[in-house]
Design an enzyme around this catalytic site. Structure first.
Site: not given
Ligand code: SIN
Length: 553
Positions: A113, A229, A371, A336, A275
């Site tokens: 991610e 997000h 985060r 988010h 993010r």
């Molecule tokens: C996601 O799956 O994109 C969210 C994961 C997260 O908020 O850490």
């Protein structure tokens, strides 16, 4: 008032509250209160997974550095080290409890991610949170020391002699107040995304924990750092549905309406940048092109990967007529995660004796100003463990309340007109926060936001004085307090850092963090070195060390 007693009261039933309860079941009796059905929480909606170093290609140092970098150099390094190094052991505990993670050739399958230098996201396809939640619910139900109370909403922490002795809750089914008396209270009530018009959070995430903690004088820190997000499914039926970052980890790219990728113009990690950077880049492009959304191009992700790892996202898109093998997925950012919360030390102790906080409601310092993806479920696990270990040692030193707390009960029920007022005030706060405390903020906008909140606060006070509390009214108060905490903290912070981005404060929003983080960190330290702690501030020395450079309200 009815009194229900236990050694430990847990408020909330997401990963933090339930994992803590399973671990502390032998320490004493536990009452869990939760304001809806036990599985209603942000945890249930978590898609991506849990970040964890799990093979020889990866190492703790790398996960620590990625976390510090995403957090814009504002994390508490000690807390981050603790979190990262505990991850493998706690994942193992979840497996032993019965959580089935996705595997490949008998090894955990690791996703990737934003902001991560390695594949390290342990997951259960794209419904990780729900799988964990169900396993924990089963586990908790097996214990005869744990009692769960669904549809009980906490309205007030009970403080006696500067110690937390439990909470008063409203039993929503029987419409009566109950005093849950305890030696220790664990706040695990989740976040407050409902303070914003557009959010990934479920309807229950109203910031109830921030509200009752701040009303009890508990130190709250870092509320200005609200994470947006980048990729929410932008569709009228989608209701804040998340398109997991893991899909970008599997090769999907953010693109403009003409299919052109654009993230390389903003960050060397492209669509997998941290993010805050991705959300701001999308926001900037949307503004430039005057669009309400951009797109995610997942056409290069193989059908097998989609089938095996993203079945839920695939089905949800298909139900809205988007086949991600052939179509671009419309996406836009939404609120988010709140990085701030009730300030805790490394044991999860808050500034109020006998009160702990775990998960999103807490500010443990692991997220800093932004985060890192998939560190939130991990934080919940780690601090559930820390609190249970701390309580093992200290529970017998904690005292029970000796008084019956007074709580005024108003008998008048709300009218249909009150109902409309409550709904419209909720919407007004959400709109103000979206417009004035969103992805890109201005000083004037934030002041306007504060001014607009003021009369709403007065109306809420009036409603609270006039009519009987119910879930909607309590949630309205929580959302208001959460909004105020965010706006006040945001107005105080005079420099851009992580998710807190004010135009035209002059920082470089879209480049790599490393040089920025260093200079920002020293500026922040300088600016906040003299932040004085509130007089009720009780803390261990670790706590003081963690918070003497932060904005505490
Ligand atoms: C996601 O799956 O994109 C969210 C994961 C997260 O908020 O850490």
């Amino acid at each position: 008032m009815k009194v229900i007693e236990s050694d430990i009261l847990v408020i909330g039933s997401g990963i933090g509250g339930l994992f803590f309860s399973s671990k502390a079941a032998a320490t004493g009796t536990i009452n869990i209160i939760t304001k809806a059905a036990i599985d209603e929480s942000n945890t249930k909606l978590a898609q991506g997974g849990i970040a964890c170093v799990n093979n020889d290609h990866d190492n703790f140092e790398s996960h620590i550095n990625d976390t510090l970098l995403a957090g814009a150099g504002y994390c508490n390094k000690e807390a981050v080290e603790l979190m990262v190094t505990q991850a493998p052991g706690l994942i193992q505990e979840l497996i032993e409890i019965g959580v089935k993670f996705s595997t490949e050739k008998n090894e955990l399958n690791l996703g990737k991610e934003g902001g991560h230098s390695h594949h390290r996201i342990v997951h259960s396809t794209d419904i990780t949170g729900s799988v964990i939640e169900q396993a924990l619910i089963k586990n908790v139900a097996l214990s005869d020391t744990i009692q769960t109370y669904e549809y009980f909403i906490a309205v007030k922490l009970v403080v006696e002699d500067s110690c937390c002795c439990g909470a008063i809750a409203l039993d929503l089914k029987n419409d009566e107040y109950v005093f849950f008396k305890s030696r220790a209270t664990v706040l695990a009530s989740g976040g407050g995304g409902q303070a914003y018009l557009h959010t990934t959070n479920p309807l229950v995430a109203c910031g109830d924990g921030y509200a009752i903690a701040s009303e009890a004088g508990v130190a709250i820190a870092d509320m200005e750092f609200v994470q947006f997000h980048p990729t929410i499914f932008h569709h009228e039926n989608a209701n804040g549905f998340l398109i997991s970052e893991a899909l970008r980890g599997a090769g999907a790219e953010l693109v403009l309406p003409n299919g052109q990728p654009f993230m390389q113009n903003y960050h060397t990690m492209g669509s997998l940048a941290p993010r805050d950077i991705v959300s701001r880049a999308i926001y900037a492009e949307m503004k430039k092109l005057n669009l309400s959304h951009l797109f995610l191009d997942a056409r290069s992700v193989s059908p097998t990967t989609i089938k095996e790892h993203f079945p839920n996202i695939n089905e949800t898109c298909l139900a809205s007529g988007i086949d991600m093998q052939y179509h671009l997925i419309p996406v836009s950012p939404a609120a988010h995660f709140i990085c701030g919360g009730a300030a805790t030390d490394l044991d999860g102790c808050t500034s109020l004796r006998q009160l702990y906080a775990i998960g999103e409601v807490a500010c443990t310092g692991v997220h800093g100003a932004n985060r890192l993806a998939s560190n939130s479920l991990l934080e919940g696990l780690v601090f559930a463990h820390q609190v249970s270990e701390h309580l093992k040692k200290y529970i017998l030193n904690y005292k029970y309340s000796v008084l019956l707390p007074e709580f005024q009960m108003i008998q008048k029920r709300k009218s249909p007109f009150d109902e409309l007022t409550i709904r419209s005030l909720r919407r007004s706060i959400q709109t103000i926060m979206w417009e004035k405390a969103g992805i890109v903020r201005t000083e004037v906008g934030m002041m306007e936001g504060k001014q607009k909140l003021h009369p709403i606060g007065i109306q809420i006070q009036q409603l609270l004085a006039d009519i009987k509390m119910d879930r909607e009214l309590i949630e309205l108060k929580s959302i208001f307090i959460t909004a105020e905490l965010i706006l006040n903290a945001a107005i105080k912070r005079k420099t851009n850092l992580g998710t807190h981005y004010v135009e035209p404060f002059n920082t470089i929003p879209f480049t790599d963090y490393s040089p920025l983080a260093k200079s920002e960190l020293s500026k922040v330290k300088e600016m906040t070195a003299n932040t004085s702690m509130p007089k009720y501030f009780y803390a261990s020395s670790a706590f003081q060390k963690t918070y003497n450079t932060r904005h505490v309200s």
